[in-house]
Write a protein that holds these residues in place. Structure first.
Motif, PDB file in Angstrom:
ATOM      1  N   CYS A  58       3.576  16.347   7.566  1.00 43.94           N
ATOM      2  CA  CYS A  58       4.624  17.205   8.140  1.00 43.94           C
ATOM      3  C   CYS A  58       4.927  18.395   7.247  1.00 43.94           C
ATOM      4  O   CYS A  58       5.580  19.344   7.674  1.00 43.94           O
ATOM      5  CB  CYS A  58       5.900  16.402   8.397  1.00 43.94           C
ATOM      6  N   GLY A  59       4.491  18.334   5.979  1.00 47.89           N
ATOM      7  CA  GLY A  59       4.755  19.423   5.046  1.00 47.89           C
ATOM      8  C   GLY A  59       5.724  19.068   3.937  1.00 47.89           C
ATOM      9  O   GLY A  59       5.813  19.781   2.933  1.00 47.89           O
ATOM     10  N   ALA A  60       6.458  17.966   4.103  1.00 45.35           N
ATOM     11  CA  ALA A  60       7.397  17.527   3.068  1.00 45.35           C
ATOM     12  C   ALA A  60       6.696  16.543   2.129  1.00 45.35           C
ATOM     13  O   ALA A  60       5.492  16.315   2.211  1.00 45.35           O
ATOM     14  CB  ALA A  60       8.623  16.894   3.721  1.00 45.35           C
ATOM     15  N   ARG A  61       7.484  15.931   1.239  1.00 47.93           N
ATOM     16  CA  ARG A  61       6.946  14.946   0.298  1.00 47.93           C
ATOM     17  C   ARG A  61       7.720  13.638   0.402  1.00 47.93           C
ATOM     18  O   ARG A  61       8.923  13.634   0.630  1.00 47.93           O
ATOM     19  CB  ARG A  61       7.080  15.452  -1.157  1.00 47.93           C
ATOM     20  N   GLY A  62       7.008  12.535   0.190  1.00 47.22           N
ATOM     21  CA  GLY A  62       7.667  11.243   0.062  1.00 47.22           C
ATOM     22  C   GLY A  62       8.388  10.781   1.308  1.00 47.22           C
ATOM     23  O   GLY A  62       9.393  10.072   1.208  1.00 47.22           O
ATOM     24  N   CYS A  63       7.897  11.151   2.484  1.00 44.54           N
ATOM     25  CA  CYS A  63       8.557  10.727   3.724  1.00 44.54           C
ATOM     26  C   CYS A  63       8.408   9.224   3.945  1.00 44.54           C
ATOM     27  O   CYS A  63       7.440   8.599   3.496  1.00 44.54           O
ATOM     28  CB  CYS A  63       7.962  11.458   4.925  1.00 44.54           C
ATOM     29  N   VAL A  64       9.352   8.653   4.687  1.00 41.04           N
ATOM     30  CA  VAL A  64       9.270   7.245   5.062  1.00 41.04           C
ATOM     31  C   VAL A  64       7.907   6.949   5.697  1.00 41.04           C
ATOM     32  O   VAL A  64       7.249   5.953   5.372  1.00 41.04           O
ATOM     33  CB  VAL A  64      10.412   6.874   6.025  1.00 41.04           C
ATOM     34  N   GLU A  65       7.470   7.821   6.602  1.00 39.50           N
ATOM     35  CA  GLU A  65       6.202   7.601   7.304  1.00 39.50           C
ATOM     36  C   GLU A  65       5.020   7.563   6.342  1.00 39.50           C
ATOM     37  O   GLU A  65       4.087   6.768   6.518  1.00 39.50           O
ATOM     38  CB  GLU A  65       5.990   8.691   8.356  1.00 39.50           C
ATOM     39  N   ARG A  66       5.050   8.399   5.322  1.00 41.09           N
ATOM     40  CA  ARG A  66       3.939   8.458   4.369  1.00 41.09           C
ATOM     41  C   ARG A  66       3.801   7.162   3.568  1.00 41.09           C
ATOM     42  O   ARG A  66       2.748   6.861   3.017  1.00 41.09           O
ATOM     43  CB  ARG A  66       4.162   9.650   3.433  1.00 41.09           C
ATOM     44  N   ILE A  67       4.875   6.374   3.538  1.00 43.35           N
ATOM     45  CA  ILE A  67       4.876   5.128   2.763  1.00 43.35           C
ATOM     46  C   ILE A  67       4.800   3.893   3.662  1.00 43.35           C
ATOM     47  O   ILE A  67       4.105   2.922   3.361  1.00 43.35           O
ATOM     48  CB  ILE A  67       6.143   5.052   1.878  1.00 43.35           C
ATOM     49  N   ALA A  68       5.493   3.935   4.809  1.00 42.95           N
ATOM     50  CA  ALA A  68       5.705   2.709   5.590  1.00 42.95           C
ATOM     51  C   ALA A  68       4.874   2.588   6.855  1.00 42.95           C
ATOM     52  O   ALA A  68       4.887   1.528   7.490  1.00 42.95           O
ATOM     53  CB  ALA A  68       7.189   2.588   5.950  1.00 42.95           C
ATOM     54  N   SER A  69       4.172   3.632   7.268  1.00 41.55           N
ATOM     55  CA  SER A  69       3.360   3.505   8.483  1.00 41.55           C
ATOM     56  C   SER A  69       2.181   2.568   8.245  1.00 41.55           C
ATOM     57  O   SER A  69       1.762   2.347   7.102  1.00 41.55           O
ATOM     58  CB  SER A  69       2.848   4.874   8.930  1.00 41.55           C
ATOM     59  N   GLY A  70       1.625   2.036   9.326  1.00 45.16           N
ATOM     60  CA  GLY A  70       0.519   1.111   9.210  1.00 45.16           C
ATOM     61  C   GLY A  70      -0.664   1.648   8.421  1.00 45.16           C
ATOM     62  O   GLY A  70      -1.138   1.000   7.465  1.00 45.16           O
ATOM     63  N   PRO A  71      -1.181   2.846   8.762  1.00 46.60           N
ATOM     64  CA  PRO A  71      -2.313   3.378   8.001  1.00 46.60           C
ATOM     65  C   PRO A  71      -2.011   3.559   6.511  1.00 46.60           C
ATOM     66  O   PRO A  71      -2.895   3.375   5.667  1.00 46.60           O
ATOM     67  CB  PRO A  71      -2.590   4.723   8.675  1.00 46.60           C
ATOM     68  N   ASN A  72      -0.768   3.903   6.173  1.00 45.27           N
ATOM     69  CA  ASN A  72      -0.433   4.099   4.764  1.00 45.27           C
ATOM     70  C   ASN A  72      -0.244   2.781   4.027  1.00 45.27           C
ATOM     71  O   ASN A  72      -0.531   2.685   2.833  1.00 45.27           O
ATOM     72  CB  ASN A  72       0.799   4.998   4.638  1.00 45.27           C
ATOM     73  N   ILE A  73       0.230   1.743   4.726  1.00 38.73           N
ATOM     74  CA  ILE A  73       0.264   0.406   4.117  1.00 38.73           C
ATOM     75  C   ILE A  73      -1.156  -0.035   3.762  1.00 38.73           C
ATOM     76  O   ILE A  73      -1.428  -0.521   2.657  1.00 38.73           O
ATOM     77  CB  ILE A  73       0.925  -0.603   5.079  1.00 38.73           C
ATOM     78  N   ALA A  74      -2.087   0.174   4.710  1.00 35.87           N
ATOM     79  CA  ALA A  74      -3.481  -0.210   4.478  1.00 35.87           C
ATOM     80  C   ALA A  74      -4.119   0.641   3.383  1.00 35.87           C
ATOM     81  O   ALA A  74      -4.837   0.128   2.507  1.00 35.87           O
ATOM     82  CB  ALA A  74      -4.264  -0.094   5.783  1.00 35.87           C
ATOM     83  N   ARG A  75      -3.861   1.959   3.420  1.00 36.55           N
ATOM     84  CA  ARG A  75      -4.424   2.862   2.408  1.00 36.55           C
ATOM     85  C   ARG A  75      -3.987   2.436   1.010  1.00 36.55           C
ATOM     86  O   ARG A  75      -4.814   2.353   0.074  1.00 36.55           O
ATOM     87  CB  ARG A  75      -3.962   4.294   2.686  1.00 36.55           C
ATOM     88  N   ARG A  76      -2.701   2.162   0.855  1.00 37.16           N
ATOM     89  CA  ARG A  76      -2.186   1.799  -0.470  1.00 37.16           C
ATOM     90  C   ARG A  76      -2.789   0.473  -0.954  1.00 37.16           C
ATOM     91  O   ARG A  76      -3.136   0.320  -2.128  1.00 37.16           O
ATOM     92  CB  ARG A  76      -0.665   1.720  -0.419  1.00 37.16           C
ATOM     93  N   ALA A  77      -2.919  -0.485  -0.044  1.00 33.64           N
ATOM     94  CA  ALA A  77      -3.512  -1.771  -0.428  1.00 33.64           C
ATOM     95  C   ALA A  77      -4.954  -1.586  -0.909  1.00 33.64           C
ATOM     96  O   ALA A  77      -5.354  -2.138  -1.950  1.00 33.64           O
ATOM     97  CB  ALA A  77      -3.454  -2.743   0.750  1.00 33.64           C
ATOM     98  N   LEU A  78      -5.718  -0.796  -0.158  1.00 38.90           N
ATOM     99  CA  LEU A  78      -7.116  -0.553  -0.541  1.00 38.90           C
ATOM    100  C   LEU A  78      -7.200   0.172  -1.886  1.00 38.90           C
ATOM    101  O   LEU A  78      -8.032  -0.152  -2.742  1.00 38.90           O
ATOM    102  CB  LEU A  78      -7.820   0.263   0.548  1.00 38.90           C
TER     103      LEU A  78
END
Length: 314
Positions: free
Chosen positions: A177-197
Motif C-alpha cells: 500500500c506504500g506504508a510500513r509495518g501494516c497489520v496486513e504485511r504481518i498477519a495475512s496468510g501469505p505473510n504468515i507463510a513467508r515469515r515461517a519459510l
C-alpha cells in the motif's frame, strides 16, 4: 406486485457470486462465475452480467426491489466506482452504473467486501447483539468494517474499518500500500507463510507452503510455525486495541482463512490483547471467530441493500 426480496453480488478476485435474498437473510437463488481477474475490465464485467442474467431469469426476480454489491476494494461508494487490487482491469471502474443498467435500474448500494462481511456478522453472526463491533477478514489480505451505535459505519467512500492498513510496526517491512509495518504485511496468510519459510520452517512431503499448512505444523508443536502465528496474533492485537481505543468497540470478530486456524491464532491473540487493550474502557473487549462462512459476502451485500432502501424511505 409483491416486492420483498433483494439481490446481492459478492465480487472478489476468485469468484463473482450472486443471490436473491429474503428480508430475513435467507438465500433463495444462487448464481456464480469465476472471476477472470487477469483479463480486461469488460471481460470481468461480462462475468458479472452473466451472474445477473441468471438471477433476472428466475421467477423470483420481479420481487427484488434493490441490489447490494460487496466488492473487493478499494471501493468508492460516493462515486460508485471500484479499483480492486486483485482485479487490475478495474481501475475507477463505474460498477454501480453498469450493474444498475443490467439489473433494470434497481437501486444499487455499493460497499467493500470487508464491510459486507461486517454487515452479515452483525445481522446474523458473531457480532449479533453488539452495538459496537469490528469485523475482520484475515486471508490473502486483511480487511474489516465497523458497526458503531448499532449501525454499519461505512465512511464516505465505503472503506471505514480497513484495519489491514493500520501501521503496527513503525520501522517494519514496506507494505504494497506504500506504508510500513501494516497489520496486513504481518498477519495475512501469505505473510504468515513467508515469515515461517524465511525462519527455517520446512513444509511437509506435499510441499504445501500455505498459511493453513503452517497452522497444521504449529498444531504439532513446530516452534517456527508457532512463532509465525504468534507474530501475526501480536499484530492483530495491536490493530484491534488501537481501533477499540479510538471508537470503543466491545467485540472483534475474525473470519477468513487465517481465522480458521482456531486456537493457534486465538490463544496468543487474546494474550496479546490483554497487553495492548489496557485502558478501563477497552479492557472488556472480546474476540470471537466469525460464524457466517462463505455466504457472508452475499448476506452482507443484501443487508446493505435493505439498509439503503430503508435510509431512502422507499
Amino acid at each position: 406486485m409483491q416486492t420483498d426480496l433483494v439481490a446481492a453480488l459478492d465480487i472478489g478476485g476468485t469468484k463473482i457470486a450472486g443471490a436473491l435474498v429474503s428480508g430475513d437473510g435467507t438465500i433463495l437463488v444462487r448464481a456464480q462465475r469465476p472471476t477472470p481477474a487477469r483479463e480486461n475490465g469488460e471481460t470481468v464485467m461480462r462475468a458479472v452480467e452473466e451472474v445477473l442474467a441468471e438471477l433476472t431469469s428466475s421467477p423470483l426476480w420481479p420481487r427484488a426491489y434493490a441490489l447490494g454489491i460487496g466488492s473487493a476494494g478499494p471501493v468508492d461508494a460516493s462515486r460508485g466506482t471500484v479499483s480492486p487490487v486483485n482485479v487490475p482491469g478495474w481501475r475507477d471502474y463505474p460498477l454501480v452504473d453498469r450493474v444498475r443498467a443490467a439489473a433494470g435500474n434497481l437501486p444499487v448500494e455499493l460497499i467493500g467486501d470487508g464491510v459486507a462481511i461486517t454487515a452479515a456478522e452483525h445481522w446474523q453472526g458473531a457480532a449479533r447483539g453488539h452495538d459496537n463491533a469490528l469485523c475482520m477478514v484475515v486471508s490473502t489480505g486483511v480487511g474489516g468494517g465497523l458497526v458503531l451505535g448499532g449501525r454499519l459505519h461505512t465512511g464516505p467512500t465505503g472503506n471505514a474499518g480497513h484495519i489491514g492498513h493500520i501501521s503496527v510496526d513503525l520501522d517494519g517491512d514496506p507494505c504494497p500500500c506504500g506504508a510500513r509495518g501494516c497489520v496486513e504485511r504481518i498477519a495475512s496468510g501469505p505473510n504468515i507463510a513467508r515469515r515461517a519459510l524465511e525462519n527455517g520452517w520446512v513444509p511437509g512431503p506435499d510441499g504445501d507452503t500455505s498459511a493453513a499448512a503452517v497452522a497444521a505444523a504449529a498444531r504439532t508443536g513446530d516452534p517456527v510455525a508457532r512463532a509465525s502465528f504468534d507474530r501475526a496474533a501480536q499484530a492483530l492485537a495491536a490493530g484491534i486495541a488501537a481501533t477499540a481505543t479510538l471508537v470503543e468497540i466491545d467485540i472483534a470478530v475474525i473470519g477468513g482463512g487465517v481465522g480458521k486456524a482456531g486456537e493457534i491464532l486465538f490463544t496468543p491473540l487474546r494474550r496479546y490483547l490483554a497487553d495492548y487493550a489496557t485502558l478501563s474502557f477497552v479492557r472488556p473487549l472480546t474476540v470471537a471467530p466469525a460464524r457466517m462462512g462463505t455466504d457472508a459476502g452475499l448476506v452482507g451485500a443484501a443487508a446493505a441493500a435493505l439498509a439503503g432502501v430503508a435510509a431512502a424511505g422507499v
